[in-house]
Design an enzyme around this catalytic site. Structure first.
Site, PDB file in Angstrom:
ATOM      1  N   LYS A 111       1.787   1.913 -12.187  1.00  0.00           N
ATOM      2  CA  LYS A 111       1.979   2.196 -10.823  1.00  0.00           C
ATOM      3  C   LYS A 111       1.730   0.698 -10.130  1.00  0.00           C
ATOM      4  O   LYS A 111       2.187   0.184  -8.957  1.00  0.00           O
ATOM      5  CB  LYS A 111       1.927   3.120 -10.393  1.00  0.00           C
ATOM      6  CG  LYS A 111       1.133   3.618  -8.407  1.00  0.00           C
ATOM      7  CD  LYS A 111       0.809   2.683  -7.815  1.00  0.00           C
ATOM      8  CE  LYS A 111       1.426   3.315  -6.383  1.00  0.00           C
ATOM      9  NZ  LYS A 111       0.719   2.482  -5.357  1.00  0.00           N
TER      10      LYS A 111
ATOM     11  N   ASP B 280      18.876  -0.190  -7.269  1.00  0.00           N
ATOM     12  CA  ASP B 280      18.434   1.295  -7.482  1.00  0.00           C
ATOM     13  C   ASP B 280      16.846   1.450  -8.183  1.00  0.00           C
ATOM     14  O   ASP B 280      17.156   1.358  -9.650  1.00  0.00           O
ATOM     15  CB  ASP B 280      19.339   2.122  -8.174  1.00  0.00           C
ATOM     16  CG  ASP B 280      19.582   3.436  -8.820  1.00  0.00           C
ATOM     17  OD1 ASP B 280      18.385   3.942  -8.251  1.00  0.00           O
ATOM     18  OD2 ASP B 280      20.108   4.224  -9.036  1.00  0.00           O
TER      19      ASP B 280
ATOM     20  N   GLU C  11       2.902  -0.170   1.493  1.00  0.00           N
ATOM     21  CA  GLU C  11       1.968  -0.145   1.432  1.00  0.00           C
ATOM     22  C   GLU C  11       0.719  -1.340   1.811  1.00  0.00           C
ATOM     23  O   GLU C  11       0.943  -2.680   1.224  1.00  0.00           O
ATOM     24  CB  GLU C  11       1.204   0.518  -0.539  1.00  0.00           C
ATOM     25  CG  GLU C  11       0.064   0.711  -0.558  1.00  0.00           C
ATOM     26  CD  GLU C  11       0.074   0.665  -1.798  1.00  0.00           C
ATOM     27  OE1 GLU C  11       0.829   1.105  -2.814  1.00  0.00           O
ATOM     28  OE2 GLU C  11      -1.126   0.182  -2.937  1.00  0.00           O
TER      29      GLU C  11
ATOM     30  N   HIS D 215      -8.112  -3.440   1.141  1.00  0.00           N
ATOM     31  CA  HIS D 215      -7.577  -2.662   2.122  1.00  0.00           C
ATOM     32  C   HIS D 215      -7.839  -2.798   3.795  1.00  0.00           C
ATOM     33  O   HIS D 215      -7.526  -2.454   4.573  1.00  0.00           O
ATOM     34  CB  HIS D 215      -7.293  -1.504   1.419  1.00  0.00           C
ATOM     35  CG  HIS D 215      -6.714  -0.906  -0.207  1.00  0.00           C
ATOM     36  ND1 HIS D 215      -6.526  -1.158  -1.501  1.00  0.00           N
ATOM     37  CD2 HIS D 215      -5.420  -0.729   0.129  1.00  0.00           C
ATOM     38  CE1 HIS D 215      -5.787  -1.421  -1.471  1.00  0.00           C
ATOM     39  NE2 HIS D 215      -4.782  -0.275  -1.165  1.00  0.00           N
TER      40      HIS D 215
HETATM   41  C1  MEV Z   1      -2.776   0.916  -6.209  1.00  0.00           C
HETATM   42  O1  MEV Z   1      -1.489   0.785  -5.117  1.00  0.00           O
HETATM   43  C2  MEV Z   1      -2.269   0.753  -6.994  1.00  0.00           C
HETATM   44  C3  MEV Z   1      -3.689  -0.439  -8.301  1.00  0.00           C
HETATM   45  O2  MEV Z   1      -4.261   1.411  -8.577  1.00  0.00           O
HETATM   46  C4  MEV Z   1      -2.783  -0.189  -9.270  1.00  0.00           C
HETATM   47  C5  MEV Z   1      -4.289  -0.667 -10.282  1.00  0.00           C
HETATM   48  O3  MEV Z   1      -5.137   0.289 -10.616  1.00  0.00           O
HETATM   49  O4  MEV Z   1      -4.523  -1.641 -11.931  1.00  0.00           O
HETATM   50  C6  MEV Z   1      -4.746  -0.602  -7.441  1.00  0.00           C
END
Ligand code: MEV
Length: 432
Positions: A264, A280, A87, A377
């Site tokens: 995430k 793992d 990513e 990004h």
């Molecule tokens: C993107 O990979 C991760 C984010 O969505 C984390 C977040 O929203 O805190 C930017």
């Protein structure tokens, strides 16, 4: 391999270097050896026979980019963090945020508890209290047997089975299910194989002692007996920003929809290290998310609070990893990643993961509450669109520049626009 004391200086401007320059700087600073550079530059692992030691029906390798995040100072020691991830922006954000933290704060980490958990299920037991009493009566004997016959090498390393607990679960129709938890210290191994073996080994003595039927044995990934903590203290930061980050944190404490995305983002920092070191990551993901839901509501595994002129962030969740055994030992790139990290063992690796996860979270919250997520990004996204549209080397600067202009005007860009820009350029350049 000895690290040069001035490695920070050697690695300064790392992201601006060419690929080969990056390798030679890592060599110069003492993070990798010359043969490691040759291995990486030669494309890494190729021999399919090693893959066949890991899985079945091997047809090749799936290559992920392996990057390194610089600028990390964790528990007053500097680290270069290997990250295997696809990513865009994760590595860049990690470096940028780690630099910010290094300049105006500190990261500290710890692990509380040492035990992993194996579960032995008895789907139906006639009398739970009687069953529990029988197991607890034989507990020391079961522990000694398991340590002697299955976990002897773990015991030699200072670990092994340490305790046995009995839990009751009420069946939907009202009967009783019994679950035995076998607690074990796996030292620097992740411990999955050994704890599974211990549980399966104990099946027979348990059945004999209780005249009840064991129905399954498997480790639990919800390792609430071994928790990794990280804390970031930023001494003095813009109070408006601190307030925004605190509000973002509250959002993910209160709302499971936001908590999922927050977590995430935390795993964006953790998984790439797990992958790079051959750990793992599914097990850690399962453990972190289950722990996040332990109150009955899924919540963030990080918290941010304003304090005086500063901001304090914390991470708390199980991160059970190994630095010996399994893929970690066999995969040459995992070995290389562990060498780059220079960790002292499994707990240390888990603390580094927690620190990087928390830094990644801070970077995301800072971006989300200020410029938004798109900006970070865009640089690589534009480059990817440009290449994806088929631009050749001399055409790239023009297409990138035009896409930046379009982004400035429309606030978004797409592949079809990249293709149009390229066609426009080619039509301008082609003879009438
Ligand atoms: C993107 O990979 C991760 C984010 O969505 C984390 C977040 O929203 O805190 C930017």
């Amino acid at each position: 391999m000895a690290l040069k004391s001035n490695f920070e200086q050697i690695l300064s401007g790392f992201s601006k270097l060419s690929y080969l320059e990056r390798l030679s700087k890592l060599e110069e600073a003492g993070f990798i050896r010359h043969e490691d550079s040759l291995f990486l530059a030669g494309g890494g692992l190729k021999d399919f026979r090693l893959g066949e030691k890991f899985i079945e029906n091997v047809i090749g390798y799936f290559q992920l980019p392996l990057g390194v995040a610089t600028q990390f100072r964790i528990d007053q020691k500097d680290f270069v963090i290997p990250m295997a991830v696809e990513e865009t922006s994760i590595v860049a954000a990690a470096c940028k945020t780690a630099k910010w933290v290094r300049e105006c704060g500190r990261i500290t980490t710890s692990v509380s508890g040492a035990q992993i958990i194996g579960q032995i299920q008895l789907a139906k037991v006639a009398n739970f209290e009687k069953f529990k009493a029988l197991i607890l009566e034989k507990k020391s004997e079961f522990i000694s047997l398991a340590n002697r016959d299955v976990a002897a090498s773990m015991v030699r390393r200072g670990g092994g089975v340490t305790d046995i607990l009995v839990r009751e679960l009420i069946r939907p129709e009202g009967g009783c299910m019994a679950v035995i938890h076998v607690l074990m210290d796996p030292k620097d191994a992740m411990g999955a194989n050994i704890v599974n073996q211990v549980c399966e080994y104990l099946k027979f003595p348990i059945e004999q002692a209780t005249q009840e039927k064991v129905t399954m044995c498997i480790l639990s990934n919800l390792v609430d007996t071994k928790i990794t903590h990280a804390q970031i203290v930023l001494e003095k930061i813009d109070q408006d920003l601190a307030h925004k980050i605190e509000e973002a944190s509250l959002f993910s404490e209160l709302d499971p929809y936001r908590a999922a995305t927050n977590n995430k983002g935390v795993m964006n920092g953790i998984d790439p290290i797990l992958i790079a070191t051959g750990n793992d990551w599914r097990a850690v993901e399962a453990g972190v998310h289950a722990y996040a839901a332990r109150s009955g509501q899924y919540r963030s595994v990080t918290r941010w609070k304003k304090t005086g002129q500063g901001l304090v962030g914390s991470f708390e969740a199980p991160i059970v990893v190994g630095t010996v055994g399994g893929v970690t030992n066999l995969h040459p790139t995992a070995q290389l990643a562990l060498r780059i990290l220079g960790v002292s063992g499994a707990n240390h690796l888990s603390r580094i993961c927690a620190a990087v996860g928390l830094v990644q979270n801070l970077g995301a919250l800072k971006a989300l509450t200020t410029v938004g997520i798109i900006e970070g990004h865009m640089k690589l996204h534009i480059k990817n669109l440009t290449l994806g549209a088929g631009a050749e080397e001399p055409e790239i600067p023009y297409v990138v520049k035009r896409l930046e202009e379009i982004l400035g005007l429309n606030k978004r860009i797409s592949m079809s626009q990249a293709v149009e820009v390229l066609q426009e350029l080619r039509s301008q350049n082609s003879p009438p």
